[in-house]
Design a protein around this motif. Structure first.
Motif, PDB file in Angstrom:
ATOM      1  N   LYS A 125       0.857  -1.191   0.000  1.00  0.00           N
ATOM      2  CA  LYS A 125       0.000   0.000   0.000  1.00  0.00           C
ATOM      3  C   LYS A 125       0.893   1.241   0.000  1.00  0.00           C
ATOM      4  O   LYS A 125       2.012   1.190   0.548  1.00  0.00           O
ATOM      5  CB  LYS A 125      -0.887   0.001   1.259  1.00  0.00           C
ATOM      6  N   PRO A 126       0.388   2.366  -0.545  1.00  0.00           N
ATOM      7  CA  PRO A 126       1.226   3.565  -0.628  1.00  0.00           C
ATOM      8  C   PRO A 126       1.883   3.955   0.705  1.00  0.00           C
ATOM      9  O   PRO A 126       3.036   4.319   0.731  1.00  0.00           O
ATOM     10  CB  PRO A 126       0.265   4.638  -1.126  1.00  0.00           C
ATOM     11  N   GLY A 127       1.182   3.816   1.807  1.00  0.00           N
ATOM     12  CA  GLY A 127       1.779   4.282   3.075  1.00  0.00           C
ATOM     13  C   GLY A 127       2.451   3.189   3.901  1.00  0.00           C
ATOM     14  O   GLY A 127       2.700   3.388   5.097  1.00  0.00           O
TER      15      GLY A 127
ATOM     16  N   GLY B  13       9.311   2.389  -6.112  1.00  0.00           N
ATOM     17  CA  GLY B  13       8.844   3.367  -7.096  1.00  0.00           C
ATOM     18  C   GLY B  13       8.476   4.659  -6.399  1.00  0.00           C
ATOM     19  O   GLY B  13       8.607   4.771  -5.178  1.00  0.00           O
ATOM     20  N   GLU B  14       8.021   5.636  -7.210  1.00  0.00           N
ATOM     21  CA  GLU B  14       7.672   6.923  -6.607  1.00  0.00           C
ATOM     22  C   GLU B  14       6.481   6.780  -5.667  1.00  0.00           C
ATOM     23  O   GLU B  14       6.431   7.387  -4.617  1.00  0.00           O
ATOM     24  CB  GLU B  14       7.359   7.934  -7.702  1.00  0.00           C
ATOM     25  N   GLU B  15       5.517   5.966  -6.099  1.00  0.00           N
ATOM     26  CA  GLU B  15       4.297   5.861  -5.304  1.00  0.00           C
ATOM     27  C   GLU B  15       4.308   4.707  -4.320  1.00  0.00           C
ATOM     28  O   GLU B  15       3.854   4.816  -3.208  1.00  0.00           O
ATOM     29  CB  GLU B  15       3.090   5.709  -6.220  1.00  0.00           C
TER      30      GLU B  15
ATOM     31  N   ASP C 249      10.498   2.939 -16.163  1.00  0.00           N
ATOM     32  CA  ASP C 249      11.732   2.666 -16.911  1.00  0.00           C
ATOM     33  C   ASP C 249      12.933   2.751 -15.973  1.00  0.00           C
ATOM     34  O   ASP C 249      13.002   3.652 -15.139  1.00  0.00           O
ATOM     35  CB  ASP C 249      11.941   3.738 -17.993  1.00  0.00           C
ATOM     36  N   THR C 250      13.871   1.845 -16.131  1.00  0.00           N
ATOM     37  CA  THR C 250      15.113   1.942 -15.358  1.00  0.00           C
ATOM     38  C   THR C 250      16.008   3.014 -15.973  1.00  0.00           C
ATOM     39  O   THR C 250      16.180   3.068 -17.182  1.00  0.00           O
ATOM     40  CB  THR C 250      15.830   0.581 -15.340  1.00  0.00           C
ATOM     41  N   ILE C 251      16.525   3.877 -15.110  1.00  0.00           N
ATOM     42  CA  ILE C 251      17.450   4.909 -15.570  1.00  0.00           C
ATOM     43  C   ILE C 251      18.792   4.634 -14.900  1.00  0.00           C
ATOM     44  O   ILE C 251      18.853   4.490 -13.677  1.00  0.00           O
ATOM     45  CB  ILE C 251      16.919   6.315 -15.207  1.00  0.00           C
TER      46      ILE C 251
END
Ligand code: PEP
Ligand code: MN
Length: 338
Positions: free
Chosen positions: A6-8, A33-35, A80-82
């Motif tokens: 979950k996000p949190g 990830g960001e979220e 995408d992997t950077i």
């Protein structure tokens, strides 16, 4: 198995799940990830048959990874992997990077001259083999460590980053201090021992597609590297063997969107080995950028007639410079930069 949190979800909740999974002998790979965070549990999933992971605090959903490649798959990592390098260079983002240079390192002077030319044209990396996988044992096999030293000098002079090939697990430690990317050549795509070894380092790896490898086999080879912990993998389409003989290989441009769909890893295209003829390199390089490549690797030599290897597919610096100008326009047209 993918466990989407979950996000949190708290660190405590994450650790609780990780400890549980480790207790079952599964290998844990986290994708933050960001979220949200995703936990990849790799191994024999049958041990989880009676575990209601869905009810663990912090868990949103639990899904099997359907593809045979796990860490490489888009299912495991959506973004995408950077891959980040020194000087702020990033491969896999909006900007497309070009790696250019001779097939083989021939001499210090020549390498530095080529490095200056490709740098002026806008390349980010100097390429050049010090260990060459030649079809015949009687042809030039590369300068070995001497060649690696020339790469370092070229880097110092121009600021270009370095990519060079490793053919043998015994040479990895030797090559590491001289290079920014370890290249694994076509002929070694299924040298599982070599893949496993480079997987143990933090150094970015460019894995070239095998001469007759399917995309699935290609991705499974990348999985070998990632399974050992090295997540900085780039996949390089460099042409495959078909019935066609006019070109050296058949550059599989459809591999670009296919891999992008199946995997989060950056895709680099090598039009030089893909076609084997210098005058076909520019159109295929342009097509690769239009099709979504994150980078290109191109052979450049000022005197192709005298080149120790692959002269027939090498661009002269002037043609390379022209191509770079044209590529910028194509990149812009598809929402990228070069
Ligand atoms: C190379 O890039 O120099 C090379 C040998 O390429 P491949 O492994 O794709 O044949
Ligand atoms: Mn070559």
């Amino acid at each position: 198995m993918i466990i989407v949190l979950k996000p949190g979800a708290t660190e405590e909740q994450i650790n609780h799940i990780v400890e549980k999974l480790k207790g079952f002998g599964l290998q844990i790979h986290m994708s933050k990830g960001e979220e949200r965070t995703i936990i990849g549990a790799i191994g024999d999933e049958r041990v989880l048959a009676n575990q209601p992971l869905e009810i663990f605090p912090g868990v949103e959903k639990v899904m099997p990874i359907l593809q045979p490649f796990k860490l490489v798959s888009r299912e495991f990592k959506k973004e995408d992997t950077i891959i980040e390098f020194e000087n702020g260079i990033k491969i896999g983002g909006k900007k497309i990077h070009v790696m250019a240079g001779p097939c083989a390192i021939e001499s210090k002077e020549l390498l530095i001259q080529i490095a200056e030319d490709v740098k002026a044209a806008g390349a980010s990396f100097i390429r050049g083999g010090a260990f060459k996988p030649r079809t015949s044992p009687y042809t030039f096999q590369g300068l070995g460590e001497e060649g690696l030293k020339y790469l370092s000098e070229a880097k110092k002079k121009t600021g270009l980053l370095v990519i060079t090939e490793v053919m043998d697990p015994r040479d990895i430690e030797l090559i590491l201090p001289y290079t920014d990317i370890i290249q694994i050549g076509t002929r070694n795509m299924q040298n599982f021992r070599l893949l496993t070894e480079v997987g143990g380092y933090d150094k970015p790896v460019l894995l070239k597609r095998g001469l007759s490898a399917t995309i699935k086999e290609f991705l499974m080879s990348a999985e070998y590297i990632m399974a050992k912990g090295n997540t900085k993998v780039m996949l390089c389409e460099r042409g495959i063997r078909t019935f066609e003989t006019y070109t050296r290989n058949t550059l599989d441009l459809s591999a670009i969107p296919v891999i992008k769909k199946l995997s989060h890893l950056p895709v680099i295209v090598d039009p030089s080995h893909g076609v084997g003829k210098w005058d076909l390199v520019a159109p295929m390089a342009k097509a690769a950028v239009a099709a979504g490549a994150d980078g290109l690797i191109i052979e450049v030599h000022p005197n192709p007639e005298e080149a120790f290897s692959d002269g027939e597919q090498s661009l002269k610096p002037k043609a390379f410079k022209e191509l770079m100008k044209e590529l910028k326009e194509i990149a812009k047209a598809v929402g990228r930069e070069l």
